[in-house]
Design a protein around this motif. Structure first.
Motif, PDB file in Angstrom:
ATOM      1  N   THR A 126       5.763  11.049   8.640  1.00 16.47           N
ATOM      2  CA  THR A 126       5.959  10.078   7.568  1.00 16.47           C
ATOM      3  C   THR A 126       4.948  10.349   6.462  1.00 16.47           C
ATOM      4  N   SER A 127       5.416  10.246   5.249  1.00 15.21           N
ATOM      5  CA  SER A 127       4.580  10.519   4.090  1.00 15.21           C
ATOM      6  C   SER A 127       4.257   9.214   3.380  1.00 15.21           C
ATOM      7  N   LEU A 128       3.009   9.075   2.968  1.00 10.08           N
ATOM      8  CA  LEU A 128       2.607   7.883   2.234  1.00 10.08           C
ATOM      9  C   LEU A 128       2.719   8.069   0.728  1.00 10.08           C
ATOM     10  N   ILE A 129       2.906   9.301   0.279  1.00 11.43           N
ATOM     11  CA  ILE A 129       2.853   9.548  -1.164  1.00 11.43           C
ATOM     12  C   ILE A 129       4.209   9.825  -1.793  1.00 11.43           C
ATOM     13  N   ILE A 137       6.959   7.920  -2.434  1.00  9.01           N
ATOM     14  CA  ILE A 137       7.345   6.935  -3.444  1.00  9.01           C
ATOM     15  C   ILE A 137       6.345   6.964  -4.599  1.00  9.01           C
ATOM     16  N   GLY A 138       5.075   7.178  -4.273  1.00 11.38           N
ATOM     17  CA  GLY A 138       4.047   7.233  -5.307  1.00 11.38           C
ATOM     18  C   GLY A 138       4.263   8.365  -6.291  1.00 11.38           C
ATOM     19  N   VAL A 139       4.655   9.533  -5.804  1.00 11.32           N
ATOM     20  CA  VAL A 139       4.905  10.672  -6.693  1.00 11.32           C
ATOM     21  C   VAL A 139       6.123  10.417  -7.569  1.00 11.32           C
ATOM     22  N   ALA A 140       7.161   9.829  -6.994  1.00 14.45           N
ATOM     23  CA  ALA A 140       8.359   9.531  -7.782  1.00 14.45           C
ATOM     24  C   ALA A 140       8.050   8.507  -8.879  1.00 14.45           C
ATOM     25  N   LEU A 141       7.325   7.455  -8.515  1.00 20.35           N
ATOM     26  CA  LEU A 141       6.977   6.452  -9.524  1.00 20.35           C
ATOM     27  C   LEU A 141       5.982   7.003 -10.545  1.00 20.35           C
ATOM     28  N   ARG A 157       4.651   1.853  -0.139  1.00 23.06           N
ATOM     29  CA  ARG A 157       4.826   2.572   1.131  1.00 23.06           C
ATOM     30  C   ARG A 157       3.866   2.054   2.197  1.00 23.06           C
ATOM     31  N   LEU A 158       2.633   1.771   1.804  1.00 28.69           N
ATOM     32  CA  LEU A 158       1.655   1.247   2.749  1.00 28.69           C
ATOM     33  C   LEU A 158       2.094  -0.116   3.277  1.00 28.69           C
ATOM     34  N   VAL A 183       3.505  -3.622   7.448  1.00 24.81           N
ATOM     35  CA  VAL A 183       4.041  -4.965   7.672  1.00 24.81           C
ATOM     36  C   VAL A 183       5.489  -4.923   8.154  1.00 24.81           C
ATOM     37  N   VAL A 184       6.363  -4.315   7.374  1.00 26.20           N
ATOM     38  CA  VAL A 184       7.794  -4.374   7.676  1.00 26.20           C
ATOM     39  C   VAL A 184       8.128  -3.594   8.944  1.00 26.20           C
ATOM     40  N   LYS A 185       7.680  -2.359   9.042  1.00 30.98           N
ATOM     41  CA  LYS A 185       8.026  -1.554  10.220  1.00 30.98           C
ATOM     42  C   LYS A 185       7.297  -2.026  11.463  1.00 30.98           C
ATOM     43  N   LYS A 186       6.117  -2.627  11.310  1.00 31.53           N
ATOM     44  CA  LYS A 186       5.421  -3.172  12.474  1.00 31.53           C
ATOM     45  C   LYS A 186       6.211  -4.335  13.056  1.00 31.53           C
TER      46      LYS A 186
END
Length: 152
Positions: A54-57, A59-63, A101-102, A107-110
């Motif tokens: 899983t990548s944390l960046i 969505i950040g790169v796209a935005l 993403r964080l 929160v959501v996936k947990k």
């Protein structure tokens, strides 16, 4: 011969053991080992030697790309110019995407993992004669074994 099987910890384990006993396998030849659930949370950040895919960046790169285009276009009208405003907006977009993403991972996936409630598996080890191995394997498959292996 030994037959190993992995099953979910539910009623099918007991049914498989009872069926094996009815078919001539003694209680002393059946060994069940329950596996424990993971007690600690998975690491959020990957290390050099392990990655969970899983990548944390992403969505950040796209935005950051979208925000930098917007910042550059309005930067022609502002005092610092298009380059500085493009970089400022790219940074803002990256931070917003990283935060999104964080939040979804923490929160959501947990919540989904807690609701899903993965149960621990049980490993069954059955000592039997070579002639009984096929019967034991079929019984385990009928009782929803996740995997079966035979060792001579």
């Amino acid at each position: 011969m030994q037959v190993y099987a992995a099953l979910e910890n539910n009623i099918y384990v007991e049914m498989a053991i009872a069926t094996l006993e009815k078919n001539g396998i003694s209680k002393t030849s059946i060994y069940a080992v329950p596996l424990d659930n993971r007690s600690e949370d998975r690491k959020l950040f990957d290390s050099l030697h392990s990655s969970d895919g899983t990548s944390l960046i992403d969505i950040g790169v796209a935005l950051a790309t979208a925000f930098s285009v917007f910042g550059t276009s309005i930067g022609f009208e502002l005092a610092w110019g298009p380059i500085y405003w493009g970089l400022i907006f790219a940074f803002i977009g990256f931070v917003i995407g990283f935060a999104i993403r964080l939040f979804t991972l923490k929160v959501v996936k947990k919540r989904k993992r807690l609701l899903k409630g993965k149960r621990p598996e049980v490993i069954l080890i059955i000592d039997c004669e070579k002639t009984m191995a096929e019967l034991v394997e079929n019984i385990l498959w009928e009782h929803l074994a996740l995997g079966v292996a035979k060792v001579k």
